[in-house]
Motif scaffolding. Structure first.
Motif, PDB file in Angstrom:
ATOM      1  N   ALA A   1       0.823  -1.211   0.000  1.00 44.57           N
ATOM      2  CA  ALA A   1       0.000   0.000   0.000  1.00 44.57           C
ATOM      3  C   ALA A   1       0.858   1.261   0.000  1.00 44.57           C
ATOM      4  O   ALA A   1       0.502   2.263  -0.630  1.00 44.57           O
ATOM      5  CB  ALA A   1      -0.936  -0.010   1.209  1.00 44.57           C
ATOM      6  N   ALA A   2       1.995   1.208   0.715  1.00 42.21           N
ATOM      7  CA  ALA A   2       2.850   2.388   0.820  1.00 42.21           C
ATOM      8  C   ALA A   2       3.567   2.712  -0.480  1.00 42.21           C
ATOM      9  O   ALA A   2       3.840   3.884  -0.767  1.00 42.21           O
ATOM     10  CB  ALA A   2       3.875   2.187   1.938  1.00 42.21           C
ATOM     11  N   GLY A   3       3.871   1.697  -1.295  1.00 39.72           N
ATOM     12  CA  GLY A   3       4.661   1.929  -2.499  1.00 39.72           C
ATOM     13  C   GLY A   3       3.925   1.805  -3.811  1.00 39.72           C
ATOM     14  O   GLY A   3       4.466   2.146  -4.861  1.00 39.72           O
ATOM     15  N   GLU A   4       2.682   1.357  -3.753  1.00 44.93           N
ATOM     16  CA  GLU A   4       1.931   1.108  -4.989  1.00 44.93           C
ATOM     17  C   GLU A   4       1.807   2.355  -5.858  1.00 44.93           C
ATOM     18  O   GLU A   4       1.908   2.294  -7.088  1.00 44.93           O
ATOM     19  CB  GLU A   4       0.551   0.547  -4.601  1.00 44.93           C
ATOM     20  N   TYR A   5       1.642   3.522  -5.236  1.00 46.57           N
ATOM     21  CA  TYR A   5       1.446   4.744  -6.026  1.00 46.57           C
ATOM     22  C   TYR A   5       2.690   5.124  -6.838  1.00 46.57           C
ATOM     23  O   TYR A   5       2.585   5.844  -7.839  1.00 46.57           O
ATOM     24  CB  TYR A   5       1.033   5.914  -5.125  1.00 46.57           C
TER      25      TYR A   5
ATOM     26  N   LEU B   1      -0.014   2.699 -19.033  1.00 46.45           N
ATOM     27  CA  LEU B   1       0.225   1.872 -17.840  1.00 46.45           C
ATOM     28  C   LEU B   1      -0.054   2.574 -16.521  1.00 46.45           C
ATOM     29  O   LEU B   1      -0.242   1.914 -15.504  1.00 46.45           O
ATOM     30  CB  LEU B   1       1.668   1.349 -17.856  1.00 46.45           C
ATOM     31  N   SER B   2      -0.049   3.904 -16.481  1.00 42.23           N
ATOM     32  CA  SER B   2      -0.274   4.596 -15.207  1.00 42.23           C
ATOM     33  C   SER B   2      -1.417   5.587 -15.329  1.00 42.23           C
ATOM     34  O   SER B   2      -1.950   5.834 -16.425  1.00 42.23           O
ATOM     35  CB  SER B   2       1.000   5.308 -14.744  1.00 42.23           C
ATOM     36  N   VAL B   3      -1.789   6.200 -14.219  1.00 44.15           N
ATOM     37  CA  VAL B   3      -2.896   7.154 -14.215  1.00 44.15           C
ATOM     38  C   VAL B   3      -2.553   8.417 -14.995  1.00 44.15           C
ATOM     39  O   VAL B   3      -3.442   9.213 -15.309  1.00 44.15           O
ATOM     40  CB  VAL B   3      -3.290   7.535 -12.766  1.00 44.15           C
ATOM     41  N   VAL B   4      -1.280   8.616 -15.306  1.00 48.52           N
ATOM     42  CA  VAL B   4      -0.882   9.772 -16.125  1.00 48.52           C
ATOM     43  C   VAL B   4      -1.646   9.755 -17.451  1.00 48.52           C
ATOM     44  O   VAL B   4      -2.080  10.803 -17.946  1.00 48.52           O
ATOM     45  CB  VAL B   4       0.637   9.767 -16.358  1.00 48.52           C
TER      46      VAL B   4
ATOM     47  N   LEU C   1       8.396  -6.727  -8.054  1.00 47.88           N
ATOM     48  CA  LEU C   1       8.245  -7.880  -8.952  1.00 47.88           C
ATOM     49  C   LEU C   1       6.822  -7.964  -9.505  1.00 47.88           C
ATOM     50  O   LEU C   1       6.615  -8.254 -10.688  1.00 47.88           O
ATOM     51  CB  LEU C   1       8.606  -9.164  -8.197  1.00 47.88           C
ATOM     52  N   ILE C   2       5.825  -7.708  -8.634  1.00 49.15           N
ATOM     53  CA  ILE C   2       4.429  -7.742  -9.097  1.00 49.15           C
ATOM     54  C   ILE C   2       4.195  -6.643 -10.132  1.00 49.15           C
ATOM     55  O   ILE C   2       3.547  -6.861 -11.161  1.00 49.15           O
ATOM     56  CB  ILE C   2       3.463  -7.590  -7.907  1.00 49.15           C
ATOM     57  N   ALA C   3       4.719  -5.434  -9.847  1.00 55.01           N
ATOM     58  CA  ALA C   3       4.540  -4.314 -10.780  1.00 55.01           C
ATOM     59  C   ALA C   3       5.216  -4.607 -12.122  1.00 55.01           C
ATOM     60  O   ALA C   3       4.722  -4.196 -13.180  1.00 55.01           O
ATOM     61  CB  ALA C   3       5.101  -3.034 -10.165  1.00 55.01           C
ATOM     62  N   TRP C   4       6.325  -5.289 -12.080  1.00 52.77           N
ATOM     63  CA  TRP C   4       7.029  -5.678 -13.305  1.00 52.77           C
ATOM     64  C   TRP C   4       6.193  -6.676 -14.109  1.00 52.77           C
ATOM     65  O   TRP C   4       6.095  -6.590 -15.340  1.00 52.77           O
ATOM     66  CB  TRP C   4       8.379  -6.290 -12.924  1.00 52.77           C
TER      67      TRP C   4
ATOM     68  N   GLN D   1       0.026  -2.694 -15.806  1.00 57.99           N
ATOM     69  CA  GLN D   1      -1.143  -1.823 -15.979  1.00 57.99           C
ATOM     70  C   GLN D   1      -1.719  -1.459 -14.605  1.00 57.99           C
ATOM     71  O   GLN D   1      -1.992  -2.337 -13.777  1.00 57.99           O
ATOM     72  CB  GLN D   1      -2.197  -2.534 -16.827  1.00 57.99           C
ATOM     73  N   TRP D   2      -1.943  -0.177 -14.354  1.00 54.83           N
ATOM     74  CA  TRP D   2      -2.183   0.283 -12.985  1.00 54.83           C
ATOM     75  C   TRP D   2      -3.453  -0.269 -12.350  1.00 54.83           C
ATOM     76  O   TRP D   2      -3.464  -0.570 -11.147  1.00 54.83           O
ATOM     77  CB  TRP D   2      -2.171   1.811 -12.936  1.00 54.83           C
ATOM     78  N   ARG D   3      -4.517  -0.435 -13.103  1.00 59.30           N
ATOM     79  CA  ARG D   3      -5.754  -0.953 -12.501  1.00 59.30           C
ATOM     80  C   ARG D   3      -5.577  -2.407 -12.067  1.00 59.30           C
ATOM     81  O   ARG D   3      -5.968  -2.793 -10.957  1.00 59.30           O
ATOM     82  CB  ARG D   3      -6.913  -0.824 -13.484  1.00 59.30           C
ATOM     83  N   SER D   4      -4.982  -3.205 -12.926  1.00 63.86           N
ATOM     84  CA  SER D   4      -4.741  -4.613 -12.584  1.00 63.86           C
ATOM     85  C   SER D   4      -3.753  -4.741 -11.428  1.00 63.86           C
ATOM     86  O   SER D   4      -3.925  -5.586 -10.542  1.00 63.86           O
ATOM     87  CB  SER D   4      -4.205  -5.365 -13.804  1.00 63.86           C
TER      88      SER D   4
END
Length: 558
Positions: free
Chosen positions: A66-70, A151-154, A271-274, A278-281
């Protein structure tokens, strides 16, 4: 940890009715010393405590998610101006004619993200967007954008060149982490560590999932701050719960284990982000499992130390029996009698009205000074720790690998602190850690170009040092305040310290808009100041963990 460092909870008891003699004198029974029971009878770190730490690992790892997801969901996306006279309905990011319409960035082969050449004269041509259509002597700002990916909210919120608006997401989230600490501290000290843990973890899970479906920047911000305000206290609840359950010799080790698990969570997040960019998933993948932690309300036992501080000795006795049984130990009849006598006394004792905690702090010059100084340490810690994690994805190379490396280097930092805290003391470890970190920050800031390998080395050593400091400050701050108000005062220092984590997400914007070296110079300056302030507080190595305000004051006097 040395045998002398004891977490001692002397419960001041009154006499039972049958103990009152005709003369009016009151006889008191023997005080209950929880640490003595842990050390001599039920075990300081047996199977029961190990199981509790393993259970706590899950919410701690989820807290790191939660702390690093953003950092990943709000990451920059390469963009360029939309060229209406050239781009089709579905434009590609780098067509062959792009250099005719968009300038290259200075000293770089990459195109400008935010500007284009204005149109000069458009005539029929066999070429696609020839150079003579554009005036390359002038530059104008983009009116619309083409993104390399979504991939991001941008991409969703069209923030291509709006660096401050993008950075605000991380800052607004950490405003919530400032608010959650006193809220969690109050819940934890009033209703228990277990309640605070499960409530925070559940709130984090469901709000994070809702946020993954929004299509509005304003709603995204609202849910970010709401999630952190009522859900970001799971880590501190776990930390307090497990450190209050183990014996004095293992308190520092367990604290470092909690920090290590948080770093492991960051590595797993990278690793999960890699794997799920895609940000929603990604948001759904890291938040959905957090709903499982609500089951901990029935799985975990409450903190015995907290129960005793609330006079709930019958429940304390039942949990201590469970600890003894799981650890293949026996709780002595002497301890059982002391617990039962204390429980009986608590039923008949008239509890005095407590003075409001802020007034108690103001009346104590020493405690007040600690409440002023300790938040500065925390501001430094959160500013540098989160600032370095956030800026890691902007270093040269693969951003996922960089993030994982910067997170992984924390782990040896935590355990270096463990090796040193009980050998040379809390203050030397903190001073050395802060000042080494400052030196690395200044070295990184003023390193000549072309030394990427050396720059990365200094960057990683700096993160190693701030990780060493982070674990030490958790231990040191907890040892400066009394048991009855420890979580509340600890939460106050950590809450004010969130000013650093609020500022940290803005540092990439400061680097791009003001001065590239400004974040590292800020980090180094704060680390120097905090190292100096450590000299003003007492050493706590070899002291009993204080239970009352008076005992906390006596640390300085002794």
């Amino acid at each position: 940890m040395s045998e002398e460092t004891v977490v001692k909870i002397d419960v001041y008891t009154s006499a039972r009715p049958q103990d009152v003699e005709k003369s009016g004198n009151v006889q008191t029974h023997e005080k209950v010393d929880l640490d003595k029971i842990l050390v001599e009878e039920v075990g300081q770190f047996g199977k029961y405590q190990i199981l509790t730490v393993l259970l706590a690992a899950l919410p701690v790892i989820f807290s790191a998610f939660a702390a690093g997801e953003y950092i990943f969901t709000t990451a920059r996306i390469p963009s360029r101006c939309l060229i209406p006279e050239c781009d089709p309905d579905l434009p590609e990011y780098l067509p062959s004619w792009i250099s005719n319409a968009i300038p290259n960035e200075e000293n770089s082969n990459t195109i400008d993200n935010c500007q284009r050449y204005p149109t000069a004269t458009i005539t029929n041509s066999s070429n696609v967007c020839p150079a003579y259509w554009f005036n390359n002597e002038l530059k104008v700002n983009c009116e619309a954008y083409v993104y390399e990916n979504d991939l991001s909210v941008v991409y969703d919120f069209d923030m291509a060149c709006d660096e401050w608006r993008r950075s605000l997401i991380g800052s607004i989230r950490t405003v919530g982490t400032l608010l959650v600490l006193p809220i969690t501290g109050y819940i934890s000290d009033r209703w228990g560590r277990r309640v605070a843990l499960t409530l925070n973890a559940f709130n984090t899970g469901w709000i994070g999932l809702v946020r993954s479906f929004v299509n509005s920047y304003e709603w995204f911000l609202t849910l970010e701050v709401l999630e952190s305000t009522i859900g970001a206290g799971a880590y501190s609840s776990c930390y307090i719960l497990v450190t209050e359950l183990v014996g004095p010799q293992y308190r520092v080790v367990v604290g470092a284990t909690m920090s290590t698990l948080f770093a492991v969570g960051q590595v797993i997040l990278g690793l999960i982000a890699w794997a799920v960019p895609q940000w929603r998933s990604l948001t759904q993948a890291v938040y959905a499992p957090q709903l499982l932690v609500v089951s901990y309300f029935w799985i975990l036992s409450e903190s015995v130390r907290w129960l005793m501080s609330k006079g709930r000795y019958e429940e304390s006795e039942e949990i201590l029996k469970k600890v003894a049984k799981r650890n293949n130990k026996v709780l002595s009849e002497k301890s059982l009698e002391a617990l039962r006598a204390t429980a009986e006394a608590e039923k008949t004792r008239e509890k005095p009205k407590e003075v409001w905690l802020p007034l108690q702090v103001i009346r104590s010059r020493l405690i007040l000074f600690r409440c002023i100084v300790s938040p500065i340490w925390w501001i430094t810690n959160t500013l540098i720790y989160y600032g370095m994690s956030i800026n890691a994805v902007n270093l040269s190379g693969n951003r996922y690998v960089n993030y994982i490396a910067v997170a992984a280097v924390e782990i040896p930092g935590y355990w270096t602190a463990i090796l040193l805290l009980d050998r040379i003391g809390r203050k030397p470890v903190l001073i050395i850690g802060y000042w080494m970190c400052a030196a690395c920050q200044f070295a990184f800031a003023f390193m000549p170009e072309g030394n990427d390998g050396l720059s990365l080395t200094f960057y990683l050593i700096g993160k190693f040092c701030i990780a060493m400091v982070m674990t030490s400050v958790y231990v040191y701050t907890a040892e400066l305040f009394p048991t009855k108000y420890r979580h509340s005062l600890f939460a106050f220092a950590s809450m004010v310290g969130r000013l650093g984590s609020i500022t940290a997400p803005l540092t990439p914007a400061l680097a791009s808009e003001v001065w590239e070296q400004l974040p590292s110079v800020m980090f180094g300056g704060f680390a120097l100041l905090s190292g100096l302030l450590i000299f003003t507080t007492p050493e706590t190595l070899g002291t009993n963990l204080p239970d009352t305000m008076e005992e906390a004051e006596n640390i300085s006097k002794n």
